[in-house]
Design an enzyme around this catalytic site. Structure first.
Site, PDB file in Angstrom:
ATOM      1  N   HIS A 111      37.728  30.985  40.309  1.00  0.00           N
ATOM      2  CA  HIS A 111      39.133  30.911  40.718  1.00  0.00           C
ATOM      3  C   HIS A 111      39.249  30.129  42.008  1.00  0.00           C
ATOM      4  O   HIS A 111      38.327  30.079  42.808  1.00  0.00           O
ATOM      5  CB  HIS A 111      39.739  32.318  40.907  1.00  0.00           C
ATOM      6  CG  HIS A 111      38.919  33.179  41.795  1.00  0.00           C
ATOM      7  ND1 HIS A 111      37.796  33.835  41.331  1.00  0.00           N
ATOM      8  CD2 HIS A 111      39.014  33.473  43.111  1.00  0.00           C
ATOM      9  CE1 HIS A 111      37.248  34.508  42.330  1.00  0.00           C
ATOM     10  NE2 HIS A 111      37.956  34.295  43.418  1.00  0.00           N
ATOM     11  N   HIS A 113      41.668  29.749  45.447  1.00  0.00           N
ATOM     12  CA  HIS A 113      42.673  30.426  46.281  1.00  0.00           C
ATOM     13  C   HIS A 113      43.592  29.395  46.931  1.00  0.00           C
ATOM     14  O   HIS A 113      43.106  28.378  47.449  1.00  0.00           O
ATOM     15  CB  HIS A 113      42.001  31.149  47.449  1.00  0.00           C
ATOM     16  CG  HIS A 113      41.048  32.245  47.096  1.00  0.00           C
ATOM     17  ND1 HIS A 113      41.362  33.572  47.241  1.00  0.00           N
ATOM     18  CD2 HIS A 113      39.773  32.218  46.637  1.00  0.00           C
ATOM     19  CE1 HIS A 113      40.309  34.318  46.898  1.00  0.00           C
ATOM     20  NE2 HIS A 113      39.328  33.521  46.526  1.00  0.00           N
TER      21      HIS A 113
HETATM   22  P1  AMP Z   1      36.693  35.892  45.690  1.00  0.00           P
HETATM   23  O1  AMP Z   1      36.107  36.721  46.799  1.00  0.00           O
HETATM   24  O2  AMP Z   1      36.834  34.459  46.003  1.00  0.00           O
HETATM   25  O3  AMP Z   1      35.910  36.180  44.434  1.00  0.00           O
HETATM   26  O4  AMP Z   1      38.174  36.413  45.512  1.00  0.00           O
HETATM   27  C1  AMP Z   1      38.580  37.369  44.590  1.00  0.00           C
HETATM   28  C2  AMP Z   1      40.028  37.634  44.833  1.00  0.00           C
HETATM   29  O5  AMP Z   1      40.550  38.302  43.697  1.00  0.00           O
HETATM   30  C3  AMP Z   1      40.313  38.534  46.054  1.00  0.00           C
HETATM   31  O6  AMP Z   1      41.166  37.828  46.933  1.00  0.00           O
HETATM   32  C4  AMP Z   1      40.979  39.752  45.430  1.00  0.00           C
HETATM   33  O7  AMP Z   1      41.992  40.291  46.252  1.00  0.00           O
HETATM   34  C5  AMP Z   1      41.528  39.205  44.140  1.00  0.00           C
HETATM   35  N1  AMP Z   1      41.713  40.186  43.074  1.00  0.00           N
HETATM   36  C6  AMP Z   1      40.837  41.124  42.663  1.00  0.00           C
HETATM   37  N2  AMP Z   1      41.362  41.847  41.648  1.00  0.00           N
HETATM   38  C7  AMP Z   1      42.593  41.324  41.409  1.00  0.00           C
HETATM   39  C8  AMP Z   1      43.629  41.630  40.488  1.00  0.00           C
HETATM   40  N3  AMP Z   1      43.528  42.614  39.600  1.00  0.00           N
HETATM   41  N4  AMP Z   1      44.769  40.894  40.532  1.00  0.00           N
HETATM   42  C9  AMP Z   1      44.907  39.895  41.433  1.00  0.00           C
HETATM   43  N5  AMP Z   1      43.958  39.559  42.330  1.00  0.00           N
HETATM   44  C10 AMP Z   1      42.821  40.259  42.327  1.00  0.00           C
END
Ligand code: AMP
Ligand code: ZN
Length: 147
Positions: A111, A113
């Site tokens: 993903h 951000h």
């Molecule tokens: P990363 O550390 O780059 O893998 O970021 C993962 C992101 O996913 C974090 O910013 C979390 O807050 C977000 N996240 C985790 N679970 C969910 C969810 N169910 N819906 C939306 N965002 C999520």
């Protein structure tokens, strides 16, 4: 019948929260979806408007992404970034993408951000806790209006 999206070698990982969102088994505040990707609000935003762009296929990280998927994410980021910046009245916008726990990745489905940034507030990549539902509901509406 199984969703065609999951008929690829990467498959749908039933333990992956983003695969479950994509399959409709978990909720999200969706901003956009097409044949390649989905965009929704981060549940624990660093700042209101923190958006995630996620390929429909389960790729753990960037290393298995196709050129087409990378291009689609980049194209949508190019479209969405100014909308997020404008709607949140941000001074800047961080575009972050982490690969591997060593890099700080916490959800192992690729993903990107988009994070609004403000003068005087140190930039961060992770929020700490889920935002109030009303805040996320209002933000998803505001962003949709701006698209
Ligand atoms: P990363 O550390 O780059 O893998 O970021 C993962 C992101 O996913 C974090 O910013 C979390 O807050 C977000 N996240 C985790 N679970 C969910 C969810 N169910 N819906 C939306 N965002 C999520
Ligand atoms: Zn997944």
């Amino acid at each position: 019948m199984q969703d065609a999206v999951f008929d690829d070698p990467h498959g749908h990982d039933p333990n992956c929260i983003f695969c479950n969102i994509i399959a409709g088994n978990a909720p999200c505040r969706e901003l956009y979806r097409d044949d390649t990707l989905i965009a929704f609000l981060d549940i624990a935003p660093v700042q209101p408007g923190h958006t995630l762009i996620v390929p429909l296929r389960h790729h753990v990280d960037m290393f298995t992404m196709s050129d087409e998927e990378m291009a689609a994410v980049a194209r949508f980021a190019r479209y969405m970034a100014p909308v997020v910046k404008l709607v949140t009245d941000a001074d800047g916008l961080g575009v972050h993408q982490l690969n591997g726990a060593a890099a700080g990745q916490t959800v192992f489905h690729y993903h990107m951000h988009l994070i609004p940034a403000f003068e005087g507030k140190p930039p961060k990549i992770h929020g700490r806790e889920p935002a109030p539902a009303e805040e996320l509901d209002a933000m998803v509406e505001a962003l949709r209006r701006g698209m």
